[in-house]
Design a protein around this motif. Structure first.
Motif, PDB file in Angstrom:
ATOM      1  N   LEU A  56      26.360   3.654 -17.263  1.00  0.00           N
ATOM      2  CA  LEU A  56      27.448   4.602 -17.530  1.00  0.00           C
ATOM      3  C   LEU A  56      27.666   5.583 -16.390  1.00  0.00           C
ATOM      4  O   LEU A  56      28.395   6.557 -16.538  1.00  0.00           O
ATOM      5  CB  LEU A  56      27.154   5.384 -18.816  1.00  0.00           C
ATOM      6  CG  LEU A  56      26.984   4.550 -20.091  1.00  0.00           C
ATOM      7  CD1 LEU A  56      26.626   5.453 -21.255  1.00  0.00           C
ATOM      8  CD2 LEU A  56      28.255   3.763 -20.405  1.00  0.00           C
ATOM      9  N   LEU A  57      27.027   5.323 -15.254  1.00  0.00           N
ATOM     10  CA  LEU A  57      27.107   6.247 -14.130  1.00  0.00           C
ATOM     11  C   LEU A  57      28.542   6.470 -13.674  1.00  0.00           C
ATOM     12  O   LEU A  57      28.952   7.583 -13.353  1.00  0.00           O
ATOM     13  CB  LEU A  57      26.261   5.715 -12.968  1.00  0.00           C
ATOM     14  CG  LEU A  57      25.771   6.736 -11.936  1.00  0.00           C
ATOM     15  CD1 LEU A  57      24.968   7.829 -12.613  1.00  0.00           C
ATOM     16  CD2 LEU A  57      24.928   6.044 -10.879  1.00  0.00           C
ATOM     17  N   ASP A  58      29.326   5.387 -13.660  1.00  0.00           N
ATOM     18  CA  ASP A  58      30.715   5.492 -13.195  1.00  0.00           C
ATOM     19  C   ASP A  58      31.632   6.138 -14.223  1.00  0.00           C
ATOM     20  O   ASP A  58      32.799   6.419 -13.928  1.00  0.00           O
ATOM     21  CB  ASP A  58      31.251   4.107 -12.837  1.00  0.00           C
ATOM     22  CG  ASP A  58      30.548   3.530 -11.620  1.00  0.00           C
ATOM     23  OD1 ASP A  58      30.484   2.289 -11.509  1.00  0.00           O
ATOM     24  OD2 ASP A  58      30.049   4.315 -10.790  1.00  0.00           O
TER      25      ASP A  58
ATOM     26  N   SER B 199      17.226   4.337 -22.145  1.00  0.00           N
ATOM     27  CA  SER B 199      17.823   5.549 -21.592  1.00  0.00           C
ATOM     28  C   SER B 199      18.148   5.371 -20.115  1.00  0.00           C
ATOM     29  O   SER B 199      19.248   5.703 -19.659  1.00  0.00           O
ATOM     30  CB  SER B 199      16.865   6.726 -21.787  1.00  0.00           C
ATOM     31  OG  SER B 199      17.375   7.887 -21.212  1.00  0.00           O
ATOM     32  N   MET B 200      17.204   4.806 -19.370  1.00  0.00           N
ATOM     33  CA  MET B 200      17.429   4.583 -17.940  1.00  0.00           C
ATOM     34  C   MET B 200      18.555   3.589 -17.703  1.00  0.00           C
ATOM     35  O   MET B 200      19.442   3.801 -16.867  1.00  0.00           O
ATOM     36  CB  MET B 200      16.134   4.085 -17.287  1.00  0.00           C
ATOM     37  CG  MET B 200      15.026   5.124 -17.220  1.00  0.00           C
ATOM     38  SD  MET B 200      13.481   4.434 -16.647  1.00  0.00           S
ATOM     39  CE  MET B 200      13.946   3.850 -15.030  1.00  0.00           C
ATOM     40  N   GLU B 201      18.540   2.496 -18.453  1.00  0.00           N
ATOM     41  CA  GLU B 201      19.554   1.451 -18.274  1.00  0.00           C
ATOM     42  C   GLU B 201      20.941   1.966 -18.636  1.00  0.00           C
ATOM     43  O   GLU B 201      21.928   1.687 -17.938  1.00  0.00           O
ATOM     44  CB  GLU B 201      19.181   0.234 -19.125  1.00  0.00           C
ATOM     45  CG  GLU B 201      20.035  -1.003 -18.863  1.00  0.00           C
ATOM     46  CD  GLU B 201      19.803  -1.606 -17.485  1.00  0.00           C
ATOM     47  OE1 GLU B 201      20.714  -2.285 -16.994  1.00  0.00           O
ATOM     48  OE2 GLU B 201      18.727  -1.363 -16.887  1.00  0.00           O
ATOM     49  N   LEU B 202      21.019   2.743 -19.730  1.00  0.00           N
ATOM     50  CA  LEU B 202      22.317   3.289 -20.138  1.00  0.00           C
ATOM     51  C   LEU B 202      22.862   4.259 -19.089  1.00  0.00           C
ATOM     52  O   LEU B 202      24.058   4.261 -18.790  1.00  0.00           O
ATOM     53  CB  LEU B 202      22.194   4.007 -21.486  1.00  0.00           C
ATOM     54  CG  LEU B 202      22.182   3.105 -22.720  1.00  0.00           C
ATOM     55  CD1 LEU B 202      21.834   3.910 -23.953  1.00  0.00           C
ATOM     56  CD2 LEU B 202      23.531   2.431 -22.914  1.00  0.00           C
TER      57      LEU B 202
ATOM     58  N   GLN C 190      22.628  14.624 -26.807  1.00  0.00           N
ATOM     59  CA  GLN C 190      22.751  15.255 -25.509  1.00  0.00           C
ATOM     60  C   GLN C 190      23.294  14.282 -24.478  1.00  0.00           C
ATOM     61  O   GLN C 190      24.085  14.638 -23.611  1.00  0.00           O
ATOM     62  CB  GLN C 190      21.388  15.796 -25.075  1.00  0.00           C
ATOM     63  CG  GLN C 190      21.441  16.628 -23.811  1.00  0.00           C
ATOM     64  CD  GLN C 190      20.070  17.169 -23.444  1.00  0.00           C
ATOM     65  OE1 GLN C 190      19.089  16.942 -24.130  1.00  0.00           O
ATOM     66  NE2 GLN C 190      19.997  17.879 -22.340  1.00  0.00           N
ATOM     67  N   GLU C 191      22.859  13.079 -24.538  1.00  0.00           N
ATOM     68  CA  GLU C 191      23.291  12.077 -23.570  1.00  0.00           C
ATOM     69  C   GLU C 191      24.589  11.391 -23.988  1.00  0.00           C
ATOM     70  O   GLU C 191      25.039  10.448 -23.349  1.00  0.00           O
ATOM     71  CB  GLU C 191      22.186  11.029 -23.393  1.00  0.00           C
ATOM     72  CG  GLU C 191      20.913  11.607 -22.802  1.00  0.00           C
ATOM     73  CD  GLU C 191      19.768  10.600 -22.816  1.00  0.00           C
ATOM     74  OE1 GLU C 191      19.998   9.485 -23.326  1.00  0.00           O
ATOM     75  OE2 GLU C 191      18.693  10.921 -22.320  1.00  0.00           O
ATOM     76  N   GLU C 192      25.157  11.860 -25.083  1.00  0.00           N
ATOM     77  CA  GLU C 192      26.410  11.306 -25.603  1.00  0.00           C
ATOM     78  C   GLU C 192      26.315   9.796 -25.806  1.00  0.00           C
ATOM     79  O   GLU C 192      27.214   9.036 -25.472  1.00  0.00           O
ATOM     80  CB  GLU C 192      27.562  11.630 -24.657  1.00  0.00           C
ATOM     81  CG  GLU C 192      27.843  13.105 -24.531  1.00  0.00           C
ATOM     82  CD  GLU C 192      29.014  13.408 -23.627  1.00  0.00           C
ATOM     83  OE1 GLU C 192      29.412  14.579 -23.589  1.00  0.00           O
ATOM     84  OE2 GLU C 192      29.518  12.476 -22.976  1.00  0.00           O
ATOM     85  N   THR C 193      25.184   9.394 -26.355  1.00  0.00           N
ATOM     86  CA  THR C 193      24.977   7.966 -26.582  1.00  0.00           C
ATOM     87  C   THR C 193      25.193   7.569 -28.023  1.00  0.00           C
ATOM     88  O   THR C 193      24.767   6.501 -28.441  1.00  0.00           O
ATOM     89  CB  THR C 193      23.550   7.562 -26.155  1.00  0.00           C
ATOM     90  OG1 THR C 193      22.621   8.388 -26.856  1.00  0.00           O
ATOM     91  CG2 THR C 193      23.365   7.724 -24.667  1.00  0.00           C
TER      92      THR C 193
END
Length: 719
Positions: free
Chosen positions: A686-688, A679-682, A513-516
């Motif tokens: 990846l926010l930008d 999860s939080m750090e990623l 879901q988070e495309e990780t």
């Protein structure tokens, strides 16, 4: 310039003539358009002609639908609907069999058009069809065309089904009930009856009386797939039009005739692929059958009902009375009431003095009681094992049978959509439903044992009840999505989907879901892990420095003494000592005992701890084993033994002690915390890159240009 909106470019065909290309003026009356076309082809009597589409359903063009004509449409000039209706009406009355057959065939085709149908019905055409059927002289192809035309004409709702004569209906019924009838005639007759049944109560009762369930079952057993489909359609129509009582009687009769097993073997597992229409009918049959549980589901328990009280008492008797040393009748009334209350508490009822109160909630109402009774009577060994196993556990770890059963029944009702109306388009049925009588009850028997299994896997307490049932719901829905073909296969798969597998699936889905799962993101995760693990280590050590209050447990399991343990700020000493109950966080100086961290040799947990070996007494030490750990120090001769107050404290202390020993943190809490932090750090990193796809491989670095010169010639500047 584009053509005006009211002008459409079309082609017009006519048999024996060269096609015309023309611009159709939508504002011009259709009669004028037809006159212009007839004039170009030198045709008299333009009112005897009409336009229809050359392709598809060949619908007649009228003033009401002419706006649907698109640029490039191909139309055909043909006989007008009223002229065609008159011609076919005459042709059907012909004594020439070939002319009559051709006319009926053309009628069946043209009757799909609403304009033609209205013209034919206005000429009393239906009476002509009725007479053909009622007289019964025509058979085979001619009769099939007649019935097909009747079906198409009735589709337009110009005439009510109630106007059909008794003689016509009986004739249609006779085609269904006779053996030596053309298959196409039987199919059309079944379709006519299917359309007739929902229109009125009178017609439903007539069809239900004349076409028996046995006859429909006979049609279901033929190899002709279309005949099988039409028979199933009529059966479903009868079930949907019936009252609740009639539907229950019909389903009981079908169950006696083993319809489910037949469908399971000859339709679902047929060599022919299952069509969408049959899949829908099977879904409806499943839904109708399951909805028979709705009445019990919506009925609260009546504490004054003798029958319901006896069912409730049978649960208690099945679990406990065979093991009683003396029959209950020998006890006094007060003693018997006390014994019943105790036994109902062991059964897991919330209101053990009046367990009927637990079943007042509807849904699931009496359906929960029925399911529990079925489980106790049909799988008595599993029932006794469930109840007795949990009644011997500590109160906080026992899985309450009755409470779990009530909630599980509600979950199954929601998953199986019991009490909801049938969808008109759904095709999602469960193949295993048709392989088993008493499907709901048998499914309950499997799932209630799953509840107990999952409860143990999660090491749950009463506070975790909702969490356990949420996991069970997920286990059931995930397994049902696999469409198991039998309950045995369902049981195997749902038991294989244990709690750890559910956690893995949740984790994987979250990553998706988070495309990780992209390669660069996974690489970033690996780079972040050491830093975040160090953060978790520091948190664990800070927790040890803050200290925790532990209890000493004696051999009699009395938690009568408190002691405190904490790590020194420099992480070199472990200080501990007894404290009074009112002390929550004693100063490190007030703790008299200490152990140098350098002298600590190893950490033991669970059964390996010295204090659990000394007190091992089987069942009653399970909770102690889950929370016990020990530090071995000074050449493995001494140990400091702990019983953590909670699982959370157990995880933090064992992790912290492993860090002090230079080992990996192994508790389940470490993985949970690491996942949260990653999860939080990623997300922050990846926010930008939101809505930007990340390639699996980095783009190639271009070669430097050939004229790039990084060296500055100072000698030139000096001159």
């Amino acid at each position: 310039m584009p053509p005006p909106k009211d002008v459409v470019k079309i082609a017009i065909q006519m048999v024996g003539a060269i096609p015309l290309l023309m611009e159709l003026q939508q504002t011009k009356p259709l009669s004028s358009v037809l006159k212009d076309i007839c004039d170009r082809w030198s045709l008299p009597n333009a009112e005897h002609y009409a336009l229809q589409y050359a392709d598809g359903r060949q619908t007649y063009i009228t003033e009401s639908n002419r706006r649907e004509i698109k640029n490039g449409s191909i139309l055909r000039l043909t006989t007008s609907p009223d002229q065609e209706a008159e011609r076919l009406y005459s042709g059907i009355q012909s004594n020439n069999a070939d002319v009559k057959t051709d006319s009926l065939k053309k009628l069946a085709s043209l009757s799909q058009d609403i304009t033609f149908a209205q013209e034919y019905i206005n000429r009393n055409g239906l009476k002509q069809i009725f007479s053909i059927v009622e007289e019964g002289r025509d058979t085979g192809e001619m009769l099939a065309h007649t019935l097909k035309a009747f079906m198409e004409l009735m589709e337009h709702d110009f005439v009510s089904w109630d106007t059909l004569s008794a003689a016509f209906i009986k004739k249609i019924v006779s085609y269904v009930n006779m053996n030596a009838v053309d298959a196409s005639v039987q199919q059309l007759s079944l379709s006519i009856l299917e359309n007739m049944v929902p229109t009125s109560r009178l017609l439903f009762e007539l069809v239900k009386k004349e076409v028996t369930l046995d006859r429909l079952l006979t049609h279901l057993q033929v190899t002709n797939g279309q005949l099988q489909l039409k028979a199933m359609a009529l059966l479903i129509a009868l079930l949907l039009a019936a009252t609740d009582a009639e539907r229950r009687d019909m389903m009981d009769y079908l169950r006696e005739k083993n319809i489910r097993q037949f469908i399971h073997k000859n339709i679902i597992h047929s060599s022919e692929p299952l069509g969408d229409e049959m899949a829908h009918y099977l879904y409806v049959l499943q839904s109708v059958s399951l909805n028979l549980c709705e009445r019990r589901m919506r009925t609260s328990m009546d504490p004054y009902s003798q029958e319901q009280r006896e069912l409730l008492q049978s649960l208690r008797q099945a679990a406990f009375e065979p093991e009683s040393e003396a029959p209950a009748s020998t006890f006094s009334t007060e003693r018997r009431r006390s014994l019943c209350t105790k036994e109902f508490r062991k059964l897991g009822f919330m209101n053990n003095s009046n367990p009927a109160e637990d079943l007042r909630r509807a849904p699931p109402g009496l359906l929960a009681l029925d399911s529990m009774v079925y489980f106790s009577r049909h799988t008595p060994n599993a029932y006794s094992r469930f109840v007795l196993e949990n009644s011997s556990r500590e109160d906080k770890h026992e899985c309450p049978f009755a409470r779990s059963s009530i909630q599980l029944t509600l979950i199954l009702c929601e998953i199986l959509h019991i009490g909801e109306p049938c969808s008109e388009t759904a095709q999602a049925f469960y193949p295993m439903f048709f392989g088993q009588d008493h499907f709901f009850e048998e499914l309950f028997c499997i799932c209630i044992q799953l509840v107990n299994k999952t409860w143990k896997e999660m090491r749950a307490t009463q506070e975790d009840f909702n969490k356990v049932l949420q996991v069970v719901r997920e286990q059931i829905t995930r397994t049902l999505a696999l469409k198991p073909t039998s309950l045995e296969l369902f049981k195997t798969r749902v038991n294989a989907l244990n709690y750890s597998e559910i956690l893995k699936l949740r984790q994987t889905e979250r990553l998706h879901q988070e495309e990780t799962l992209a390669v660069p993101v996974l690489a970033l995760r690996e780079r972040l892990k050491p830093e975040l693990l160090e953060l978790i280590r520091q948190q664990r050590l800070r927790h040890l420095c803050g200290g925790t209050l532990f209890r000493k447990i004696s051999t009699r399991r009395r938690q009568d003494k408190l002691w405190y343990c904490r790590l020194s700020p420099n992480h070199k000493m472990l200080h501990y000592g007894d404290v009074e109950e009112e002390v929550t966080s004693p100063a490190i100086e007030s703790l008299p005992e200490k152990i140098p961290v350098a002298d600590m040799k190893m950490l033991l947990v669970g059964k390996e701890c010295p204090h659990t070996k000394e007190k091992s007494s089987g069942k009653q030490n399970k909770d102690v084993l889950e929370l016990a750990f020990s530090i071995v120090y000074d050449v493995e001769e001494y140990s400091l033994n702990f019983i953590a107050p909670t699982r959370y404290e157990f995880c933090l202390w064992t992790d912290g002690l492993n860090v002090l020993l230079g080992k990996e943190m192994t508790s389940e809490r470490t993985q949970t915390d690491l996942d949260v932090l990653l999860s939080m750090e990623l997300k922050l990193r990846l926010l930008d890159l939101e809505n930007i796809s990340i390639p699996d491989t980095p783009p190639p670095v271009p070669k430097p240009p050939s004229n790039l010169n990084f060296c500055y010639d100072f000698s030139q500047a000096e001159q």
